[in-house]
Write a protein that holds these residues in place. Structure first.
Motif, mmCIF file in Angstrom:
data_model
loop_
_atom_site.group_PDB
_atom_site.id
_atom_site.type_symbol
_atom_site.label_atom_id
_atom_site.label_comp_id
_atom_site.label_asym_id
_atom_site.label_seq_id
_atom_site.Cartn_x
_atom_site.Cartn_y
_atom_site.Cartn_z
ATOM 1 N N GLN A 155 30.806 51.657 64.493
ATOM 2 C CA GLN A 155 32.021 52.391 64.831
ATOM 3 C C GLN A 155 32.863 52.651 63.588
ATOM 4 O OE1 GLN A 155 34.099 50.204 67.868
ATOM 5 N NE2 GLN A 155 32.376 50.255 69.292
ATOM 6 N N LEU A 156 32.967 51.637 62.739
ATOM 7 C CA LEU A 156 33.768 51.770 61.532
ATOM 8 C C LEU A 156 33.180 52.815 60.588
ATOM 9 C CD1 LEU A 156 36.189 50.677 59.939
ATOM 10 C CD2 LEU A 156 34.649 49.033 58.874
ATOM 11 N N VAL A 157 31.873 52.802 60.422
ATOM 12 C CA VAL A 157 31.217 53.787 59.558
ATOM 13 C C VAL A 157 31.427 55.191 60.108
ATOM 14 C CG1 VAL A 157 28.978 54.609 58.733
ATOM 15 C CG2 VAL A 157 29.505 52.177 58.649
ATOM 16 N N ALA A 158 31.288 55.345 61.434
ATOM 17 C CA ALA A 158 31.487 56.659 62.056
ATOM 18 C C ALA A 158 32.926 57.137 61.854
ATOM 19 C CB ALA A 158 31.154 56.591 63.543
ATOM 20 N N ARG A 159 33.884 56.215 62.036
ATOM 21 C CA ARG A 159 35.285 56.579 61.836
ATOM 22 C C ARG A 159 35.567 56.938 60.380
ATOM 23 N NH1 ARG A 159 38.593 51.677 64.016
ATOM 24 N NH2 ARG A 159 40.238 52.820 62.913
ATOM 25 N N ALA A 160 34.963 56.190 59.461
ATOM 26 C CA ALA A 160 35.164 56.464 58.039
ATOM 27 C C ALA A 160 34.616 57.844 57.669
ATOM 28 C CB ALA A 160 34.489 55.378 57.203
ATOM 29 N N LYS A 161 33.434 58.185 58.197
ATOM 30 C CA LYS A 161 32.841 59.486 57.910
ATOM 31 C C LYS A 161 33.698 60.609 58.498
ATOM 32 C CE LYS A 161 28.010 58.000 57.458
ATOM 33 N NZ LYS A 161 26.645 58.109 58.022
ATOM 34 N N THR A 162 34.215 60.381 59.713
ATOM 35 C CA THR A 162 35.070 61.383 60.334
ATOM 36 C C THR A 162 36.345 61.588 59.523
ATOM 37 O OG1 THR A 162 34.240 60.821 62.543
ATOM 38 C CG2 THR A 162 36.336 61.982 62.428
ATOM 39 N N ALA A 163 36.951 60.462 59.104
ATOM 40 C CA ALA A 163 38.170 60.551 58.303
ATOM 41 C C ALA A 163 37.906 61.255 56.978
ATOM 42 C CB ALA A 163 38.732 59.146 58.058
ATOM 43 N N GLN A 164 36.759 60.948 56.363
ATOM 44 C CA GLN A 164 36.406 61.594 55.096
ATOM 45 C C GLN A 164 36.242 63.101 55.281
ATOM 46 O OE1 GLN A 164 32.765 60.157 53.408
ATOM 47 N NE2 GLN A 164 33.057 61.178 51.450
ATOM 48 N N ALA A 165 35.573 63.493 56.375
ATOM 49 C CA ALA A 165 35.378 64.917 56.648
ATOM 50 C C ALA A 165 36.719 65.608 56.888
ATOM 51 C CB ALA A 165 34.459 65.092 57.858
ATOM 52 N N GLN A 166 37.617 64.924 57.627
ATOM 53 C CA GLN A 166 38.932 65.500 57.882
ATOM 54 C C GLN A 166 39.718 65.659 56.593
ATOM 55 O OE1 GLN A 166 40.424 62.710 60.795
ATOM 56 N NE2 GLN A 166 39.832 64.011 62.513
ATOM 57 N N ASN A 167 39.648 64.639 55.730
ATOM 58 C CA ASN A 167 40.358 64.731 54.453
ATOM 59 C C ASN A 167 39.818 65.868 53.594
ATOM 60 O OD1 ASN A 167 42.204 62.629 54.813
ATOM 61 N ND2 ASN A 167 40.702 61.085 54.214
ATOM 62 N N GLN A 168 38.482 66.008 53.587
ATOM 63 C CA GLN A 168 37.884 67.101 52.814
ATOM 64 C C GLN A 168 38.342 68.454 53.350
ATOM 65 O OE1 GLN A 168 33.703 66.245 53.080
ATOM 66 N NE2 GLN A 168 33.718 64.879 51.311
ATOM 67 N N MET A 169 38.392 68.566 54.684
ATOM 68 C CA MET A 169 38.820 69.825 55.291
ATOM 69 C C MET A 169 40.272 70.127 54.950
ATOM 70 S SD MET A 169 38.997 70.826 59.319
ATOM 71 C CE MET A 169 40.409 69.736 59.533
ATOM 72 N N MET A 170 41.131 69.074 55.013
ATOM 73 C CA MET A 170 42.540 69.275 54.708
ATOM 74 C C MET A 170 42.732 69.635 53.235
ATOM 75 S SD MET A 170 43.988 69.012 57.570
ATOM 76 C CE MET A 170 45.677 69.102 56.971
ATOM 77 N N ASP A 171 41.958 68.988 52.353
ATOM 78 C CA ASP A 171 42.041 69.326 50.932
ATOM 79 C C ASP A 171 41.632 70.771 50.693
ATOM 80 O OD1 ASP A 171 42.893 66.793 50.362
ATOM 81 O OD2 ASP A 171 40.908 66.045 49.754
ATOM 82 N N ALA A 172 40.550 71.186 51.370
ATOM 83 C CA ALA A 172 40.094 72.569 51.216
ATOM 84 C C ALA A 172 41.141 73.545 51.737
ATOM 85 C CB ALA A 172 38.765 72.752 51.970
ATOM 86 N N ALA A 173 41.755 73.203 52.873
ATOM 87 C CA ALA A 173 42.789 74.071 53.444
ATOM 88 C C ALA A 173 43.994 74.164 52.516
ATOM 89 C CB ALA A 173 43.212 73.540 54.815
ATOM 90 N N ARG A 174 44.351 73.001 51.906
ATOM 91 C CA ARG A 174 45.482 73.006 50.986
ATOM 92 C C ARG A 174 45.179 73.862 49.761
ATOM 93 N NH1 ARG A 174 46.039 68.048 50.726
ATOM 94 N NH2 ARG A 174 44.915 67.585 48.806
ATOM 95 N N ASN A 175 43.951 73.787 49.255
ATOM 96 C CA ASN A 175 43.574 74.603 48.100
ATOM 97 C C ASN A 175 43.612 76.083 48.441
ATOM 98 O OD1 ASN A 175 43.187 72.363 46.487
ATOM 99 N ND2 ASN A 175 41.025 72.158 47.040
ATOM 100 N N ILE A 176 43.198 76.401 49.685
ATOM 101 C CA ILE A 176 43.240 77.808 50.103
ATOM 102 C C ILE A 176 44.674 78.302 50.156
ATOM 103 C CG2 ILE A 176 42.851 79.339 52.078
ATOM 104 C CD1 ILE A 176 40.302 77.779 52.636
ATOM 105 N N ASN A 177 45.578 77.442 50.647
ATOM 106 C CA ASN A 177 46.978 77.825 50.715
ATOM 107 C C ASN A 177 47.578 78.021 49.323
ATOM 108 O OD1 ASN A 177 47.043 77.766 53.490
ATOM 109 N ND2 ASN A 177 47.590 75.601 53.588
ATOM 110 N N VAL A 178 47.168 77.142 48.385
ATOM 111 C CA VAL A 178 47.684 77.249 47.031
ATOM 112 C C VAL A 178 47.180 78.505 46.351
ATOM 113 C CG1 VAL A 178 47.650 76.181 44.739
ATOM 114 C CG2 VAL A 178 47.993 74.778 46.772
ATOM 115 N N LEU A 179 45.898 78.800 46.541
ATOM 116 C CA LEU A 179 45.271 79.982 45.946
ATOM 117 C C LEU A 179 45.013 81.022 47.025
ATOM 118 C CD1 LEU A 179 42.720 78.154 43.622
ATOM 119 C CD2 LEU A 179 44.962 79.094 42.991
ATOM 120 N N ASP A 180 46.058 81.422 47.718
ATOM 121 C CA ASP A 180 45.921 82.353 48.844
ATOM 122 C C ASP A 180 45.512 83.723 48.326
ATOM 123 O OD1 ASP A 180 46.013 83.781 51.122
ATOM 124 O OD2 ASP A 180 48.108 83.344 51.598
ATOM 125 N N PRO A 181 44.316 84.195 48.662
ATOM 126 C CA PRO A 181 43.877 85.505 48.169
ATOM 127 C C PRO A 181 44.736 86.642 48.707
ATOM 128 C CG PRO A 181 42.363 84.677 49.846
ATOM 129 C CD PRO A 181 43.305 83.568 49.524
#
Length: 237
Positions: A155-181
């Motif tokens: 359960q912990l590994v699954a939660r960690a992977k989910t959290a990591q994926a969410q963080n990656q998605m949020m980082d990508a979204a933030r980068n898109i907002n910063v460099l808004d085409p």
């Protein structure tokens, strides 16, 4: 390892509070992995010790059974020898009768020894049986705890992977907002509009200049007309 040591370890591990251990861990996943390894090793070690303890218990039970059977057998031999001695004594063979009475006494001594061995072993067998019962129960609890550890780890590994994926998605979204085409498109559109406006201004300026020239030509035409009419008047006079 003595049975008391095994029993103590099994009891301690079976009662371990996993949640409390995880709360104090810097890296819960690594701690769970280590706990799983420790539990697996301790279960394997405890199983060997419990198996040896059970083996010793079964040996004592077998010895007790043999002592009980031997006591019964020696009792039967003593009875047979005593009867034979009584028969010989009744027949007047006292010397022969004494031999069988002595055999009966020997048999009775063996019977007493076997009974004593069986009786002495009974408390130890009872205590050993209780220890084996506790060890078996502790092992069952340890295996249940191991399954709980493995489940929590998954359960912990699954939660960690989910959290990591969410963080990656949020980082990508933030980068898109910063460099808004779209902002670049907006600036380019604004530049195009300015160029279009400049072209319109030039066109309007060109059109106004042309109108002025035509107006000037029209003014020259009126002057010529006036001069012609004046010349005509002078001629007619």
């Amino acid at each position: 390892m003595t049975k008391q040591t095994v029993l103590g370890r099994v009891t301690q591990l079976a009662k371990a509070n996993i949640n409390a251990l995880l709360d104090g861990a810097e890296d819960p996943q690594k701690m769970l992995d280590q706990l799983i390894r420790d539990y697996s090793n301790n279960i394997a070690e405890a199983e060997q010790a419990v198996a040896a303890t059970i083996g010793n218990l079964r040996m004592m039970e077998q010895d007790h059974k043999e002592d009980v059977e031997a006591a019964s057998e020696w009792g039967g031999k003593a009875l047979a020898a005593s009867k034979k001695g009584d028969e010989l004594r009744a027949a007047g063979s006292a010397a022969e009768a004494d031999k069988f009475d002595n055999l009966a006494k020997v048999a009775l001594g063996r019977q007493l020894s076997s009974e004593k061995g069986a009786k002495d072993a009974e408390p130890t067998i009872a205590a050993q049986s209780e220890v084996v019962g506790k060890l078996k129960s502790g092992l069952d609890q340890m295996k249940t705890k191991l399954a709980e550890l493995q489940s929590k780890r998954d359960q912990l590994v699954a939660r960690a992977k989910t959290a990591q994926a969410q963080n990656q998605m949020m980082d990508a979204a933030r980068n898109i907002n910063v460099l808004d085409p779209t902002s670049e498109l907006s600036r380019f559109e604004e530049k195009v509009r300015r160029e279009e406006a400049k072209a319109l201004g030039k066109q309007e300026l060109a059109d106004s200049s042309l109108d002025a020239q035509f107006e000037q030509l029209e003014g020259l035409g009126d002057t010529a007309e006036i001069e012609a009419r004046l010349a005509a008047l002078k001629t007619s006079a």
